[in-house]
Scaffold this active site. Sequence first.
Site, PDB file in Angstrom:
ATOM      1  N   CYS A   2       0.852  -1.185   0.000  1.00 37.39           N
ATOM      2  CA  CYS A   2       0.000   0.000   0.000  1.00 37.39           C
ATOM      3  C   CYS A   2       0.893   1.243   0.000  1.00 37.39           C
ATOM      4  CB  CYS A   2      -0.904   0.094   1.212  1.00 37.39           C
ATOM      5  SG  CYS A   2      -1.925  -1.338   1.444  1.00 37.39           S
ATOM      6  N   ARG A  27       2.919   0.278  -5.414  1.00 39.24           N
ATOM      7  CA  ARG A  27       2.836  -0.480  -4.163  1.00 39.24           C
ATOM      8  C   ARG A  27       1.504  -1.205  -4.006  1.00 39.24           C
ATOM      9  NH1 ARG A  27       6.914   2.001  -0.914  1.00 39.24           N
ATOM     10  NH2 ARG A  27       6.063   1.083   0.968  1.00 39.24           N
ATOM     11  N   TRP A  74      -3.106  -2.471  -1.575  1.00 40.81           N
ATOM     12  CA  TRP A  74      -2.892  -3.859  -1.984  1.00 40.81           C
ATOM     13  C   TRP A  74      -3.495  -4.686  -0.853  1.00 40.81           C
ATOM     14  CZ3 TRP A  74      -0.393  -8.279  -0.182  1.00 40.81           C
ATOM     15  CH2 TRP A  74      -0.228  -9.302  -1.127  1.00 40.81           C
ATOM     16  N   ASN A 100      -0.314   1.403   6.129  1.00 41.49           N
ATOM     17  CA  ASN A 100       0.444   0.419   5.358  1.00 41.49           C
ATOM     18  C   ASN A 100       1.015  -0.576   6.352  1.00 41.49           C
ATOM     19  OD1 ASN A 100       2.129  -0.913   3.534  1.00 41.49           O
ATOM     20  ND2 ASN A 100       3.774   0.573   3.794  1.00 41.49           N
ATOM     21  N   GLY A 101       0.788  -1.876   6.131  1.00 44.58           N
ATOM     22  CA  GLY A 101       1.303  -2.883   7.059  1.00 44.58           C
ATOM     23  C   GLY A 101       0.181  -3.787   7.521  1.00 44.58           C
ATOM     24  N   GLU A 481      12.769 -18.251 -13.432  1.00 40.60           N
ATOM     25  CA  GLU A 481      12.431 -16.866 -13.789  1.00 40.60           C
ATOM     26  C   GLU A 481      11.524 -16.826 -15.026  1.00 40.60           C
ATOM     27  OE1 GLU A 481      12.495 -14.157 -12.375  1.00 40.60           O
ATOM     28  OE2 GLU A 481      12.397 -12.651 -13.941  1.00 40.60           O
ATOM     29  N   LYS A 485       7.740 -15.190 -15.078  1.00 37.32           N
ATOM     30  CA  LYS A 485       7.254 -14.127 -15.992  1.00 37.32           C
ATOM     31  C   LYS A 485       5.906 -14.522 -16.569  1.00 37.32           C
ATOM     32  CE  LYS A 485       9.620 -12.179 -14.668  1.00 37.32           C
ATOM     33  NZ  LYS A 485       9.877 -11.104 -13.804  1.00 37.32           N
ATOM     34  N   GLU A 488       3.159 -14.365 -13.890  1.00 39.55           N
ATOM     35  CA  GLU A 488       2.835 -13.003 -13.439  1.00 39.55           C
ATOM     36  C   GLU A 488       1.963 -12.254 -14.430  1.00 39.55           C
ATOM     37  OE1 GLU A 488       6.432 -11.192 -10.807  1.00 39.55           O
ATOM     38  OE2 GLU A 488       6.945 -11.652 -12.852  1.00 39.55           O
ATOM     39  N   HIS A 504      11.106 -37.611 -11.497  1.00 37.07           N
ATOM     40  CA  HIS A 504      10.738 -37.935 -10.112  1.00 37.07           C
ATOM     41  C   HIS A 504       9.327 -37.437  -9.778  1.00 37.07           C
ATOM     42  CE1 HIS A 504      14.689 -39.494  -9.441  1.00 37.07           C
ATOM     43  NE2 HIS A 504      15.240 -38.368  -9.871  1.00 37.07           N
ATOM     44  N   LYS A 603       4.491  -3.944  -7.125  1.00 36.71           N
ATOM     45  CA  LYS A 603       5.921  -3.846  -7.447  1.00 36.71           C
ATOM     46  C   LYS A 603       6.776  -3.929  -6.180  1.00 36.71           C
ATOM     47  CE  LYS A 603       9.109  -2.900 -10.539  1.00 36.71           C
ATOM     48  NZ  LYS A 603       9.372  -4.154 -11.284  1.00 36.71           N
TER      49      LYS A 603
HETATM   50  C1  G6P Z   1       7.348  -8.384  -6.002  1.00 38.12           C
HETATM   51  C2  G6P Z   1       7.519  -8.040  -7.467  1.00 38.12           C
HETATM   52  C3  G6P Z   1       8.558  -8.963  -8.084  1.00 38.12           C
HETATM   53  C4  G6P Z   1       9.866  -8.871  -7.319  1.00 38.12           C
HETATM   54  C5  G6P Z   1       9.662  -9.174  -5.829  1.00 38.12           C
HETATM   55  C6  G6P Z   1      10.898  -8.849  -5.014  1.00 38.12           C
HETATM   56  O1  G6P Z   1       6.764  -9.622  -5.867  1.00 38.12           O
HETATM   57  O2  G6P Z   1       6.299  -8.157  -8.142  1.00 38.12           O
HETATM   58  O3  G6P Z   1       8.793  -8.570  -9.426  1.00 38.12           O
HETATM   59  O4  G6P Z   1      10.786  -9.768  -7.851  1.00 38.12           O
HETATM   60  O5  G6P Z   1       8.599  -8.354  -5.316  1.00 38.12           O
HETATM   61  O6  G6P Z   1      11.103  -7.462  -5.060  1.00 38.12           O
HETATM   62  P1  G6P Z   1      12.465  -6.722  -4.801  1.00 38.12           P
HETATM   63  O7  G6P Z   1      12.124  -5.263  -4.913  1.00 38.12           O
HETATM   64  O8  G6P Z   1      12.907  -7.105  -3.417  1.00 38.12           O
HETATM   65  O9  G6P Z   1      13.419  -7.165  -5.839  1.00 38.12           O
END
Ligand code: G6P
Length: 608
Positions: A2, A27, A74, A100-101, A481, A485, A488, A504, A603
């Site tokens: 947030c 956020r 959020w 926030n929190g 990764e 992607k 997400e 396995h 983010k």
């Molecule tokens: C969120 C973002 C991801 C990111 C992760 C860690 O989940 O959506 O894209 O990898 O946080 O974030 P940081 O800022 O610690 O790399």
Amino acid sequence: MCGIFGYIGSQNPVKMALQGIKRLEYRGYDSAGIAGVDAGKLRFCKEAGKVAMLEQEVEKAHMHLEVSIAHTRWATNGAPTKENAHPHLDSAESVAVVHNGIIENYPELRETLIKQGVTFVSETDTEIVPHLIASLYQGDFLEAVRKAVSMLHGAYALAIIHRDHPDCIIAVAHESPLAVGIGSNEAFISSDSQAFANYTRDVLFLSNGEIAVVKRGHYEVFDVSNQQITRDLQRIESKPQVSLKGEYEHYTLKEIHEQPTVLQNAFAGRLREEYGTVQFEELKFDVNDLLSIERILILGCGTSWHAGYLAAYMIEDIARIPVQVEISSEFRYKNPIVPHGTFVIAISQSGETADTLAATRELQAKGAKVLTLCNVHGSTMDRESDACVYLRAGPEVGVCSTKAFTNQIVILFLFTVMLARMRHLNRQEGQAFLQAVKALPQQVQAVLDMEKHIADIAKRYAHHDNFFFLGRRYMYPASLEGALKLKEISYINANGYPAGEMKHGPIALINENCPTVALCANKQTFGKLLNNLMEVKARNGKVIAIAPEGTEGLSDIADEVIWVPETIDELASVPTSVAAQLFAYYVALERGAEIDQPRNLAKSVTVE
Ligand code: G6P
């Protein structure tokens, strides 16, 4: 997570607050709201959805405010509805709060307040705060906030206003970031100082339950034991960087395309080619600190954890230092053993991720030195760690990380070469590694030049609901990764897996409806990977290979091939990941998913 924002001063508080939360939308963006005092009354407006929706409502309401607080959410406690959107108010509409929190003891507090006759209108933990303050208020706003805050457990950053006190905002922060900006005859409160840095760069960062009474151009700070304390303003150096989409349909696509340039920035001025080594001017440790490293512990979440996983392979291979890589949210609840000689690398694009921050604080408390790799100057981790190396990726707006990831890989590789040169690596070997790094921008450009080919493949496979991403060694974290992607931004179930583990259990899922993206760029294990792909093929699984140009043996196995330029195994995750990013982007585009701000994500994750 947030984003919270507050404004008091001579500019328009409504406009300032809306502008502020727009900058904080990274956020969270599931609902938004604003409140303020107007002629002795609290007025507020909330809306489910993004800040743009709130803006329309505020315009219709012709809001005028003397002081404002605002929020972009959020959801943690309670669905993303208008009722659960902040600000929250007490029943008499005397106090408004943005938060926030997470307040962990809210069920007990809520129960007590209900017994006292309070009616709750939301499902949030936050709503207890205005009710508590209102029940404790006897004319002294600060005193009521102090008493209420002393009853809260958990993590919280709060901005609070009272209808009888339009001359101030009270800000409180405990284990959640909160910055107070002081300008001439105005003041700001924000989860991120960058959101007001266009107006003032004189900032106070609150922590450990500190309470600030913020007025126009003025502030007072009190610690947890209610003592007034002296806290000087810090001047933040960086100006907010603005990113525009330009010709691109999405920030994510723009950021994928920026990689040749930002990769160049990652190493610019850091290579000492004559000596085959690397120098980071931000690395404040002395040579002995670095020479005495016996073991490295890497922490991160999400994409940053994947970069850390890649670094673990690199550092052990090249620098021959044992590495442990951990997901921060798991690590923080271990009772970590931190032997003498442990050096910690915390990786975080934002520098604000709550789990990584908590884990590094615990390690610092145990005496370990912490190096942060982050993209945001002045972030909490930048300020708190012993040194911070910047990713230099420029602002990353798309929620899924793309250019920050590839810059993380390159910087971790450079750090590895530096450590290795301080130990056993000779100059020529170091120089060869630096040459491989220097070739990357061009190699990534070559991948981007194949965009159309990748988009065509993505379109053809976009209807599948399940994917595997397989790789071995360096290609295993790269497969994690690649799968992330796709999850997400396209909401497809994708599993990144070490190819050798398929037999396995997971191979039971392979059939003609579950394609495999095979990451083939680890030369050392390519023969083994081919065997695993044959096993997939034998079960009617389709194979999309991302492979270095010239790789042989794929023609009978792969249904599609995306050729990427060849590089050393240690860096092959860079061109491979760019191809996987484009693949995920075009699958998501074909499925009509929201790409820059995917559902349920944010983010910067500032809650546990
Ligand atoms: C969120 C973002 C991801 C990111 C992760 C860690 O989940 O959506 O894209 O990898 O946080 O974030 P940081 O800022 O610690 O790399």
